[in-house]
Enzyme design. Structure first.
Site, PDB file in Angstrom:
ATOM      1  N   GLU A  36       0.848  -1.198   0.000  1.00  0.00           N
ATOM      2  CA  GLU A  36       0.000   0.000   0.000  1.00  0.00           C
ATOM      3  C   GLU A  36       0.880   1.243   0.000  1.00  0.00           C
ATOM      4  O   GLU A  36       1.784   1.361   0.826  1.00  0.00           O
ATOM      5  CB  GLU A  36      -0.920   0.003   1.213  1.00  0.00           C
ATOM      6  CG  GLU A  36      -1.705   1.279   1.438  1.00  0.00           C
ATOM      7  CD  GLU A  36      -2.557   1.679   0.249  1.00  0.00           C
ATOM      8  OE1 GLU A  36      -2.471   2.857  -0.174  1.00  0.00           O
ATOM      9  OE2 GLU A  36      -3.297   0.822  -0.285  1.00  0.00           O
ATOM     10  N   GLY A  41      -5.855   0.435   4.386  1.00  0.00           N
ATOM     11  CA  GLY A  41      -7.258   0.035   4.315  1.00  0.00           C
ATOM     12  C   GLY A  41      -7.948   0.504   3.064  1.00  0.00           C
ATOM     13  O   GLY A  41      -9.126   0.205   2.849  1.00  0.00           O
ATOM     14  N   GLY A  42      -7.233   1.271   2.216  1.00  0.00           N
ATOM     15  CA  GLY A  42      -7.831   1.757   0.981  1.00  0.00           C
ATOM     16  C   GLY A  42      -8.571   3.073   1.170  1.00  0.00           C
ATOM     17  O   GLY A  42      -8.511   3.718   2.218  1.00  0.00           O
ATOM     18  N   CYS A  44     -11.905   3.763   1.188  1.00  0.00           N
ATOM     19  CA  CYS A  44     -13.176   3.825   1.924  1.00  0.00           C
ATOM     20  C   CYS A  44     -13.025   4.377   3.334  1.00  0.00           C
ATOM     21  O   CYS A  44     -13.733   5.312   3.714  1.00  0.00           O
ATOM     22  CB  CYS A  44     -13.842   2.456   1.938  1.00  0.00           C
ATOM     23  SG  CYS A  44     -15.371   2.422   2.904  1.00  0.00           S
ATOM     24  N   HIS A 442     -44.299  -1.309  14.907  1.00  0.00           N
ATOM     25  CA  HIS A 442     -44.880   0.034  14.799  1.00  0.00           C
ATOM     26  C   HIS A 442     -44.311   0.913  15.904  1.00  0.00           C
ATOM     27  O   HIS A 442     -44.189   0.472  17.050  1.00  0.00           O
ATOM     28  CB  HIS A 442     -46.400  -0.056  14.937  1.00  0.00           C
ATOM     29  CG  HIS A 442     -47.075   1.283  15.022  1.00  0.00           C
ATOM     30  ND1 HIS A 442     -47.300   2.068  13.914  1.00  0.00           N
ATOM     31  CD2 HIS A 442     -47.556   1.969  16.092  1.00  0.00           C
ATOM     32  CE1 HIS A 442     -47.902   3.182  14.292  1.00  0.00           C
ATOM     33  NE2 HIS A 442     -48.075   3.145  15.614  1.00  0.00           N
TER      34      HIS A 442
END
Length: 459
Positions: A36, A41-42, A44, A442
């Site tokens: 890297e 982690g890239g 994102c 609900h």
């Protein structure tokens, strides 16, 4: 070239598919390394998905303060501090990076920080960030280099030093007038966010509609949302020339005249990071758009070399990158998994959100698929009324002569969360009647699905 170090797996790039594969194989005893150059982690966790949603949430908080009077809260005496917005984002990113480093430590996968490029088949030379170099050879090599914001060759655009999402998410000032080039996902999310921080914002889109591949009712609602919040929207507008420098003063010459602003953000698509990494020396071919050529198993044209994520032309979403990991892991451990036929969910994180899975009406018509349409306004969903957020709708496509759900679109609060309910039903092959007749809590947003599927026309 130094003598190569041998590995079972070498991954070039540390985005979702590659890092997950390295962690998985290293945990099972394989020798794995990830190369890297900058972002652990890239993109994102560092500069894209998660940081943008962090900043968008700060913008939503600002909008809530701005309209506090509607909720019985005094709305005086506050201001947006962009330095604090940026620092909150940075703190989150720091935590995510540490989480990634712990994953490397726990799995035994090696993280090699540096600039990597192929120098021979299955062999990568790394110019280390700390100095020196290493050469790694893998029995299996995975290319996972991702993509970057695309700058076209419009006269003066590059010279104006425009912002991309990377720089926009790190601003410590509120732009006086932000011009956004591109009416896609990135452009619209950031346009709304900076408008809520206090910027004047203009969106310039060359197509006739924002997110123009979506159905007309979707694009009309999105455009109405932005205009209602004070964003100037210019569709069908071609850019001819850019003058000035972003951050000071920029002037755009367009098919609809001149537009002047202080900052320019380019959000007009992505370019794969496949140039300059020596693919030709590895026998790896690319297509006319620069994406690595892969088959439906993610194999490249070179023996033992695979590619995944944005750089391989997969839909540009982290969740698709994660599924690419599952494809790779299966195929490298004796399985047989392909990328074809999988669902691709979409989510635009404006406020409210837009989420879609399966066929849109436009896609159904283009493919000649007949369907029954169910649609309800968001004000029919009681939870939306409690939030005073009744803009939008739910709609679903059901097969004409059966009960299978073909597609679902939601524009409203928590649309992405509601989407997952319908997507799971589609994956399970459940008839629409299963959601129509379910006892749903609900008041929740998902409860609206009962009303939606109760409105499906009879056969």
């Amino acid at each position: 070239m130094t003598h190569p170090e041998g590995y079972d797996l070498v991954v070039l790039g540390s985005g979702a598919p590659g890092k997950l594969l390295a962690w998985a194989l290293a945990s099972s005893g394989k020798r794995a390394a990830v190369v890297e150059r900058r972002y652990i982690g890239g993109s994102c966790p560092n500069i894209a998905c998660l940081p943008s949603k962090n900043v968008i949430h700060s913008a939503k908080a600002a909008d809530t303060f701005r309209h506090g009077g509607a909720f019985g809260i005094a709305d005086r005496g506050w201001k947006v501090d962009m330095t604090a917005v940026r620092d909150r984002k940075r703190k989150m990113v720091d935590g995510l990076v540490e989480l990634h480093l712990e994953k490397y430590r726990a799995s035994g996968a090696e993280l090699v920080m540096g600039e990597g490029r192929f120098v021979a088949p299955k062999t990568i030379e790394v110019e280390l960030n700390e100095g020196g170099s290493r050469t790694l050879r893998g029995e299996v090599v995975v290319i996972d280099t991702g993509s970057r914001a695309r700058l076209d060759d419009t006269l003066g655009l590059a010279e104006s030093k425009p912002l991309t999402h990377v720089e926009a998410l790190d601003l410590d000032e509120i732009p006086g007038h932000l011009i956004v080039l591109g009416g896609g996902y990135v452009g619209l999310e950031l346009a709304q966010a900076f408008r809520r921080f206090g910027s004047r914002v203009t969106v310039v889109e060359r197509n006739k509609a924002l997110i123009h591949r979506e159905d007309p009712d979707v694009t009309e609602e999105i455009e109405r949302l932005l205009r209602d919040e004070g964003v100037e929207v210019l569709t069908g507008t071609a850019l001819h020339r850019v003058e000035g420098t972003s951050g000071r003063s920029v002037r755009l010459e367009t098919s609809r005249g001149s537009i002047e602003g202080t900052h320019l953000l380019v959000a007009g698509g992505r370019t794969p990071n496949t140039d300059g990494i020596g693919l030709e020396k590895a026998g790896v071919e690319t297509n006319e758009h620069g994406h690595v050529k892969v088959d439906d198993h993610l194999r490249t044209t070179a023996e033992g070399v695979w590619a995944a994520g944005d750089c391989a032309g997969s839909p540009h979403f982290t969740h698709i990158g994660e599924d690419d990991f599952r494809v790779l892991l299966a195929n490298l451990t004796g399985g047989d998994r392909v990328t074809t036929g999988r669902q691709v969910p979409y989510c635009l994180f404006t406020d409210p959100e837009l989420a879609r899975v399966g066929l849109s009406e436009r896609e159904a018509r283009e493919r000649g698929v007949q369907y029954r349409l169910a649609k309800i306004p968001m004000n029919a969903v009681l939870r939306a009324r409690t939030l005073s957020e009744t803009r939008g709708f739910f709609k679903a496509l059901v097969e004409k002569n059966g009960d299978r759900i073909l597609g679902f679109t939601a524009f409203g609060p928590d649309a992405g969360e509601v989407l997952a309910v319908v997507q799971v039903a589609m994956l399970a092959g459940l008839p629409y009647t299963a959601l129509r007749d379910a006892v749903l809590t609900h008041p929740t947003m998902a409860e609206g699905l009962a009303g939606l599927f109760s409105s499906v026309p009879s056969r």
